[in-house]
Every structure is written in C-alpha cells, then in structure tokens.
Design a protein around this motif. Structure first.
Motif, PDB file in Angstrom:
ATOM      1  N   VAL A 129       4.074   6.508 -53.128  1.00 23.73           N
ATOM      2  CA  VAL A 129       3.927   5.111 -52.745  1.00 23.73           C
ATOM      3  C   VAL A 129       2.821   5.027 -51.704  1.00 23.73           C
ATOM      4  O   VAL A 129       2.805   5.797 -50.734  1.00 23.73           O
ATOM      5  CB  VAL A 129       5.245   4.545 -52.168  1.00 23.73           C
ATOM      6  CG1 VAL A 129       5.055   3.123 -51.659  1.00 23.73           C
ATOM      7  CG2 VAL A 129       6.351   4.609 -53.211  1.00 23.73           C
ATOM      8  N   SER A 130       1.884   4.106 -51.885  1.00 26.46           N
ATOM      9  CA  SER A 130       0.781   3.958 -50.946  1.00 26.46           C
ATOM     10  C   SER A 130       1.296   3.829 -49.518  1.00 26.46           C
ATOM     11  O   SER A 130       2.323   3.183 -49.275  1.00 26.46           O
ATOM     12  CB  SER A 130      -0.050   2.725 -51.318  1.00 26.46           C
ATOM     13  OG  SER A 130      -1.203   2.626 -50.528  1.00 26.46           O
TER      14      SER A 130
ATOM     15  N   LEU B 160      -4.204  -1.303 -61.078  1.00 28.16           N
ATOM     16  CA  LEU B 160      -3.449  -1.020 -62.306  1.00 28.16           C
ATOM     17  C   LEU B 160      -1.950  -1.005 -62.070  1.00 28.16           C
ATOM     18  O   LEU B 160      -1.172  -1.426 -62.935  1.00 28.16           O
ATOM     19  CB  LEU B 160      -3.893   0.323 -62.890  1.00 28.16           C
ATOM     20  CG  LEU B 160      -5.319   0.369 -63.450  1.00 28.16           C
ATOM     21  CD1 LEU B 160      -5.742   1.807 -63.709  1.00 28.16           C
ATOM     22  CD2 LEU B 160      -5.417  -0.464 -64.725  1.00 28.16           C
ATOM     23  N   THR B 161      -1.517  -0.524 -60.902  1.00 28.96           N
ATOM     24  CA  THR B 161      -0.082  -0.403 -60.633  1.00 28.96           C
ATOM     25  C   THR B 161       0.505  -1.601 -59.892  1.00 28.96           C
ATOM     26  O   THR B 161       1.731  -1.735 -59.827  1.00 28.96           O
ATOM     27  CB  THR B 161       0.216   0.867 -59.818  1.00 28.96           C
ATOM     28  OG1 THR B 161      -0.524   0.820 -58.586  1.00 28.96           O
ATOM     29  CG2 THR B 161      -0.159   2.115 -60.590  1.00 28.96           C
TER      30      THR B 161
ATOM     31  N   GLY C 197      -1.148  10.089 -62.552  1.00 29.73           N
ATOM     32  CA  GLY C 197      -0.277  11.130 -62.008  1.00 29.73           C
ATOM     33  C   GLY C 197       1.066  10.572 -61.606  1.00 29.73           C
ATOM     34  O   GLY C 197       1.743   9.918 -62.396  1.00 29.73           O
ATOM     35  N   ASN C 198       1.474  10.814 -60.366  1.00 31.86           N
ATOM     36  CA  ASN C 198       2.775  10.321 -59.891  1.00 31.86           C
ATOM     37  C   ASN C 198       2.624   9.160 -58.908  1.00 31.86           C
ATOM     38  O   ASN C 198       3.533   8.875 -58.122  1.00 31.86           O
ATOM     39  CB  ASN C 198       3.588  11.445 -59.248  1.00 31.86           C
ATOM     40  CG  ASN C 198       2.913  12.011 -58.001  1.00 31.86           C
ATOM     41  OD1 ASN C 198       1.697  11.879 -57.825  1.00 31.86           O
ATOM     42  ND2 ASN C 198       3.686  12.657 -57.137  1.00 31.86           N
ATOM     43  N   ARG C 199       1.490   8.475 -58.957  1.00 32.95           N
ATOM     44  CA  ARG C 199       1.271   7.320 -58.076  1.00 32.95           C
ATOM     45  C   ARG C 199       2.003   6.119 -58.670  1.00 32.95           C
ATOM     46  O   ARG C 199       1.599   5.590 -59.694  1.00 32.95           O
ATOM     47  CB  ARG C 199      -0.227   7.042 -57.946  1.00 32.95           C
ATOM     48  CG  ARG C 199      -1.027   8.210 -57.372  1.00 32.95           C
ATOM     49  CD  ARG C 199      -2.529   7.947 -57.519  1.00 32.95           C
ATOM     50  NE  ARG C 199      -3.343   9.082 -57.088  1.00 32.95           N
ATOM     51  CZ  ARG C 199      -3.653  10.124 -57.864  1.00 32.95           C
ATOM     52  NH1 ARG C 199      -3.204  10.179 -59.116  1.00 32.95           N
ATOM     53  NH2 ARG C 199      -4.403  11.101 -57.406  1.00 32.95           N
ATOM     54  N   ILE C 200       3.047   5.677 -58.020  1.00 31.15           N
ATOM     55  CA  ILE C 200       3.888   4.621 -58.574  1.00 31.15           C
ATOM     56  C   ILE C 200       3.653   3.265 -57.925  1.00 31.15           C
ATOM     57  O   ILE C 200       4.171   2.251 -58.400  1.00 31.15           O
ATOM     58  CB  ILE C 200       5.385   4.985 -58.480  1.00 31.15           C
ATOM     59  CG1 ILE C 200       5.794   5.234 -57.020  1.00 31.15           C
ATOM     60  CG2 ILE C 200       5.694   6.189 -59.355  1.00 31.15           C
ATOM     61  CD1 ILE C 200       7.282   5.450 -56.844  1.00 31.15           C
ATOM     62  N   TYR C 201       2.879   3.227 -56.855  1.00 34.04           N
ATOM     63  CA  TYR C 201       2.532   1.947 -56.231  1.00 34.04           C
ATOM     64  C   TYR C 201       1.298   2.161 -55.384  1.00 34.04           C
ATOM     65  O   TYR C 201       1.365   2.703 -54.289  1.00 34.04           O
ATOM     66  CB  TYR C 201       3.680   1.419 -55.362  1.00 34.04           C
ATOM     67  CG  TYR C 201       3.440   0.009 -54.848  1.00 34.04           C
ATOM     68  CD1 TYR C 201       3.857  -1.102 -55.581  1.00 34.04           C
ATOM     69  CD2 TYR C 201       2.784  -0.213 -53.645  1.00 34.04           C
ATOM     70  CE1 TYR C 201       3.633  -2.392 -55.116  1.00 34.04           C
ATOM     71  CE2 TYR C 201       2.550  -1.491 -53.176  1.00 34.04           C
ATOM     72  CZ  TYR C 201       2.976  -2.579 -53.913  1.00 34.04           C
ATOM     73  OH  TYR C 201       2.749  -3.856 -53.452  1.00 34.04           O
ATOM     74  N   GLY C 202       0.157   1.753 -55.923  1.00 34.85           N
ATOM     75  CA  GLY C 202      -1.082   1.900 -55.177  1.00 34.85           C
ATOM     76  C   GLY C 202      -1.635   3.310 -55.201  1.00 34.85           C
ATOM     77  O   GLY C 202      -1.117   4.197 -55.894  1.00 34.85           O
ATOM     78  N   CYS C 203      -2.704   3.496 -54.446  1.00 34.13           N
ATOM     79  CA  CYS C 203      -3.380   4.795 -54.379  1.00 34.13           C
ATOM     80  C   CYS C 203      -4.109   4.894 -53.049  1.00 34.13           C
ATOM     81  O   CYS C 203      -4.772   3.943 -52.623  1.00 34.13           O
ATOM     82  CB  CYS C 203      -4.372   4.908 -55.542  1.00 34.13           C
ATOM     83  SG  CYS C 203      -5.354   6.434 -55.545  1.00 34.13           S
ATOM     84  N   ASP C 204      -3.989   6.039 -52.393  1.00 32.42           N
ATOM     85  CA  ASP C 204      -4.626   6.243 -51.091  1.00 32.42           C
ATOM     86  C   ASP C 204      -5.780   7.238 -51.125  1.00 32.42           C
ATOM     87  O   ASP C 204      -6.326   7.587 -50.085  1.00 32.42           O
ATOM     88  CB  ASP C 204      -3.587   6.757 -50.074  1.00 32.42           C
ATOM     89  CG  ASP C 204      -2.536   5.725 -49.736  1.00 32.42           C
ATOM     90  OD1 ASP C 204      -2.913   4.561 -49.521  1.00 32.42           O
ATOM     91  OD2 ASP C 204      -1.350   6.076 -49.681  1.00 32.42           O
ATOM     92  N   ASP C 205      -6.161   7.697 -52.302  1.00 29.89           N
ATOM     93  CA  ASP C 205      -7.100   8.812 -52.379  1.00 29.89           C
ATOM     94  C   ASP C 205      -8.433   8.528 -51.696  1.00 29.89           C
ATOM     95  O   ASP C 205      -8.943   9.349 -50.926  1.00 29.89           O
ATOM     96  CB  ASP C 205      -7.329   9.201 -53.838  1.00 29.89           C
ATOM     97  CG  ASP C 205      -6.110   9.850 -54.459  1.00 29.89           C
ATOM     98  OD1 ASP C 205      -4.988   9.500 -54.062  1.00 29.89           O
ATOM     99  OD2 ASP C 205      -6.273  10.707 -55.343  1.00 29.89           O
TER     100      ASP C 205
ATOM    101  N   LYS D 193       8.386  -5.062 -53.492  1.00 33.25           N
ATOM    102  CA  LYS D 193       9.267  -6.046 -54.126  1.00 33.25           C
ATOM    103  C   LYS D 193       8.485  -7.131 -54.840  1.00 33.25           C
ATOM    104  O   LYS D 193       8.940  -7.699 -55.840  1.00 33.25           O
ATOM    105  CB  LYS D 193      10.191  -6.663 -53.074  1.00 33.25           C
ATOM    106  CG  LYS D 193      11.232  -7.615 -53.633  1.00 33.25           C
ATOM    107  CD  LYS D 193      12.123  -8.158 -52.522  1.00 33.25           C
ATOM    108  CE  LYS D 193      13.132  -9.160 -53.056  1.00 33.25           C
ATOM    109  NZ  LYS D 193      13.978  -9.705 -51.961  1.00 33.25           N
ATOM    110  N   ARG D 194       7.266  -7.416 -54.370  1.00 26.72           N
ATOM    111  CA  ARG D 194       6.498  -8.532 -54.919  1.00 26.72           C
ATOM    112  C   ARG D 194       6.094  -8.316 -56.387  1.00 26.72           C
ATOM    113  O   ARG D 194       5.870  -9.280 -57.113  1.00 26.72           O
ATOM    114  CB  ARG D 194       5.248  -8.789 -54.073  1.00 26.72           C
ATOM    115  CG  ARG D 194       5.545  -9.323 -52.677  1.00 26.72           C
ATOM    116  CD  ARG D 194       4.331 -10.016 -52.100  1.00 26.72           C
ATOM    117  NE  ARG D 194       3.179  -9.147 -52.021  1.00 26.72           N
ATOM    118  CZ  ARG D 194       2.885  -8.361 -51.004  1.00 26.72           C
ATOM    119  NH1 ARG D 194       3.698  -8.324 -49.952  1.00 26.72           N
ATOM    120  NH2 ARG D 194       1.806  -7.596 -50.992  1.00 26.72           N
ATOM    121  N   ILE D 195       5.970  -7.072 -56.837  1.00 28.57           N
ATOM    122  CA  ILE D 195       5.529  -6.874 -58.223  1.00 28.57           C
ATOM    123  C   ILE D 195       6.696  -6.976 -59.209  1.00 28.57           C
ATOM    124  O   ILE D 195       6.475  -7.050 -60.420  1.00 28.57           O
ATOM    125  CB  ILE D 195       4.798  -5.530 -58.412  1.00 28.57           C
ATOM    126  CG1 ILE D 195       5.748  -4.338 -58.267  1.00 28.57           C
ATOM    127  CG2 ILE D 195       3.625  -5.418 -57.467  1.00 28.57           C
ATOM    128  CD1 ILE D 195       5.105  -3.018 -58.679  1.00 28.57           C
ATOM    129  N   GLY D 196       7.901  -6.984 -58.712  1.00 30.44           N
ATOM    130  CA  GLY D 196       9.058  -7.112 -59.589  1.00 30.44           C
ATOM    131  C   GLY D 196       9.495  -5.784 -60.182  1.00 30.44           C
ATOM    132  O   GLY D 196       8.737  -4.825 -60.267  1.00 30.44           O
TER     133      GLY D 196
END
Length: 384
Positions: free
Chosen positions: A102-103, A223-224, A240-248, A299-302
């Motif tokens: 999670v980001s 995308l997520t 990969g396993n990024r389920i909310y956002g990306c910090d790379d 929560k905002r993305i549902g």
C-alpha cells in the motif's frame, strides 16, 4: 485587500507560528500569477490524453491553470506542506509477494482529513487578524498545488512531476490557503535534479515518456486507484504486489537521504497497512472493507476496485495456497472482481484445472467483459 508592509510582516509571522503549531513542516507564500507556464503544460497533458479517464482535469482546465480564474479575489496563496516520509524504503515489501504493498501516504489517516481542519484553523486566524476572506484547498479542487509550491519555494517539480524538497525529499502532502490579504511572496526554488534520472528508471511501467512528463494511463497509481475498469493485461505483471498506488519513483529520489521520518502520531499511521496479507484481504466483502479502511483514503475506491487490485497481486504471487480464495471470487457479484479472479486463477493452478474451470465459466457467465477474460487468460502460467 491592501495590507501595509508592517501589517503584512506581522500577519506572515502569525501564519508561520500557527502553521508550526498545527504540525506543518514547511510554509511559503506565492502570488496567483506565479505559474505562467502551467496552463500550456496542462493543456499539452490533456491534449496528449495522458490524463486517461480523469475527465475532471479536462473539464476544469481553465480554472485549474490560473488560480485567479478559480477565485478572482485572491491576492496571495499560502502553500503549506506536511512531511509523510517513511522510516524505511517502501520498495522492500515488493520482495514479499504474499503481502500487499500500500502506498506510504495511504497507510496514514486520509490526509484530506488530517490537513483540512488544521488549514481552516490557520485561515480563521488570518481573517481574525487581517479581515478579508480566505479559501482552503487540499487536493479536492482545481488547484495546481505542485507548481504553486515550487513557485513559493517549497521545492521543485522533479522529473517524476512530483514536488521534491531539499529538506523532505519527495514525501510531502500539500495544501493551500487562498487569501485576499497581500503578503510578500517567497522566492521560487530552482530545479536541482541535474542529470539524475533515478525516478524515471525506477518506474515499473515506463509511465514517463520524457523527463517532467507523466502518462497517467501507464502509472500504477492511476491504474490501481483512478482506473475504474479492468487493469490492462500489459501492465498486470509489472504491478507485482502493489495493491494501492506505487512509491517507486518517489522512493528512488536521492534527495530522500536528507528527509526524516514523519511522526506516526501526527499522521495517525496504521501499522496494519504496512504489510497486509493478501490472503486476509481477499476475504473482504463490502461491509468488512468499509470497516477495515474506515478513515483511510483506500476506502474511496470502493471494495470492488480494491479486490481487483488484490487479485492481480495474488496472480503475481506464485502462491498456490491463494487459489482457493481466488476461486471463491469467481462467483462475486462484481464483474470487475470476477474478471480479475480469472486472471489470477490462471496463474495459480494447473493448466488442466484452469481449462476445466474456464469451460464451466464460459457456459455460465453473461457479462461480455468477463467472458473475454476467460478467453484472454487461457493457460500461460508464469509459475511452474
């Protein structure tokens, strides 16, 4: 509203003191006309289609480009920043495919809630001292916070298009107070990126067609989070396993070495979002999702979009023990979830098992997009 030099200096001192008391880490002032290059750059971004499905950007193009169009009475813009820097490299979790990444910003309480009340308190002090009027914005109105922050001197927009600070790296939440008071503007910051391209090279999906340009349609955060439909097949493995956002791209910035970790108490950080297990997340129905992510920006993305993301991560995990939870979601009420479950299952079970399941699925599925997933996700497993 005319403000004498002496009164403006006293007002600025008050704002600085109140901002520090409210927990902000940096503050600066600019003028509504300080970002003359922003309109053309934003128009190019939209013309190239880089905004993807974020139609509100195109719809608010004029108001977003010029602050005085949004509010003609504004005379000064106070830009405030709050550090949310992590105490670790968030990319370390990418090596644990059974966990969801999670980001960093979303592991804290929703920053809109954290910041807006504090900004309103400061804005109230401005009116009490100087009169006039104020408006407060935290990423919920057509305001270009990053160019304004750069013009105010809080940092510069790096090649990843995010704000970079010499003191806080790439980890800053931004908020603005528009005021009718006339305050002396601070000096703009210059670009310190030089020849570095660490952020560009770090992007898993090549979302930067050029330095300082972002194609949101390829960005994992888009995308997520913003993307409401299925995630295009071409990006699923890279997620990969990024389920909310990306910090790379943020985490790769060398200026982060000067940043300090943010106070977890100030941001209401949640330890349970540092490395959540995919197996647990796959079981969330709508009620459980809402309860678990109460107060979180996630929560905002549902629930449906979130489970879609978790299923992509499950498919990338290579963990066959997740197949049961994935299979259970083939009958989910959401076509978005069912489609992602098909892709994940194809990567977690044997070719024979998948083919047998697909035959049944195609015979019972009525949604065309889900039926297409059955066809596209035919046995091509990445994991033996």
């Amino acid at each position: 509203m005319r403000t004498s030099i002496s009164d403006a200096a006293k007002l600025r001192a008050l704002i600085d003191a109140e901002a520090q008391r409210a927990g902000f880490d940096a503050i600066a002032v600019t003028t509504p006309d300080a970002i003359p290059l922003a309109p053309a750059r934003l128009a190019e971004f939209v013309a190239d289609g880089f905004h993807g499905s974020m139609g509100w950007i195109a719809e608010t193009l004029e108001r977003r480009s010029v602050p005085s169009t949004l509010w003609p009475e504004v005379r000064s813009i106070v830009v405030l920043a709050m550090n949310y820097g992590p105490d670790h490299d968030p990319r370390d979790l990418l090596a644990r495919p059974d966990r969801g990444a999670v980001s960093v910003y979303a592991r804290n309480r929703d920053y809109h809630e954290v910041m807006k009340g504090r900004l309103k308190e400061i804005a109230g002090k401005i009116v009490a001292r100087a009169g006039g009027d104020v408006k407060v914005f935290v990423d919920t109105a057509p305001v270009m916070e990053k160019p304004l922050a750069a013009a105010a001197g809080l940092g510069w927009q790096g090649k990843h298009t995010n704000l970079v600070s010499r003191a806080h790296g790439s980890w800053l939440f931004l908020g603005t107070i528009f005021t009718t008071a006339e305050l002396a503007p601070d000096l703009a910051e210059i670009d310190h990126c030089g020849s570095c391209r660490a952020c560009l090279d770090a992007c898993p999906t090549d979302a930067f067609p050029a330095p300082y340009r972002l194609d949101a349609r390829r960005c994992i955060s888009y995308l997520t989070i913003e993307n409401k439909g299925p995630i295009p097949h071409e990006f699923r493995e890279a997620i990969g396993n990024r389920i909310y956002g990306c910090d790379d791209c943020l985490a790769a910035c060398p200026w982060n070495k000067f940043a300090r970790a943010a106070s977890e108490a100030k941001l209401a950080a949640r330890d349970d979002l540092r490395e959540p297990a995919l197996a647990d997340l796959l079981r969330l129905d709508d009620t459980a999702f809402r309860a678990f992510f109460s107060g979180s920006p996630v929560k905002r993305i549902g629930r449906d979009r979130f489970i879609r993301n978790v299923l992509i991560a499950a498919g990338n995990s290579g963990d066959a023990t997740l197949a049961g939870a994935v299979r259970a979601l083939l009958g989910d009420g959401s076509p978005l979830v069912r489609g992602a479950a098909i892709w994940a299952l194809a990567r977690l079970v044997s070719d024979a098992e998948y083919s047998q399941t697909a035959e049944t699925g195609l015979n019972t599925e009525s949604d065309d997009t889900v039926r297409e997933e059955w066809r596209l996700s035919r046995p091509t497993r990445a994991f033996a």
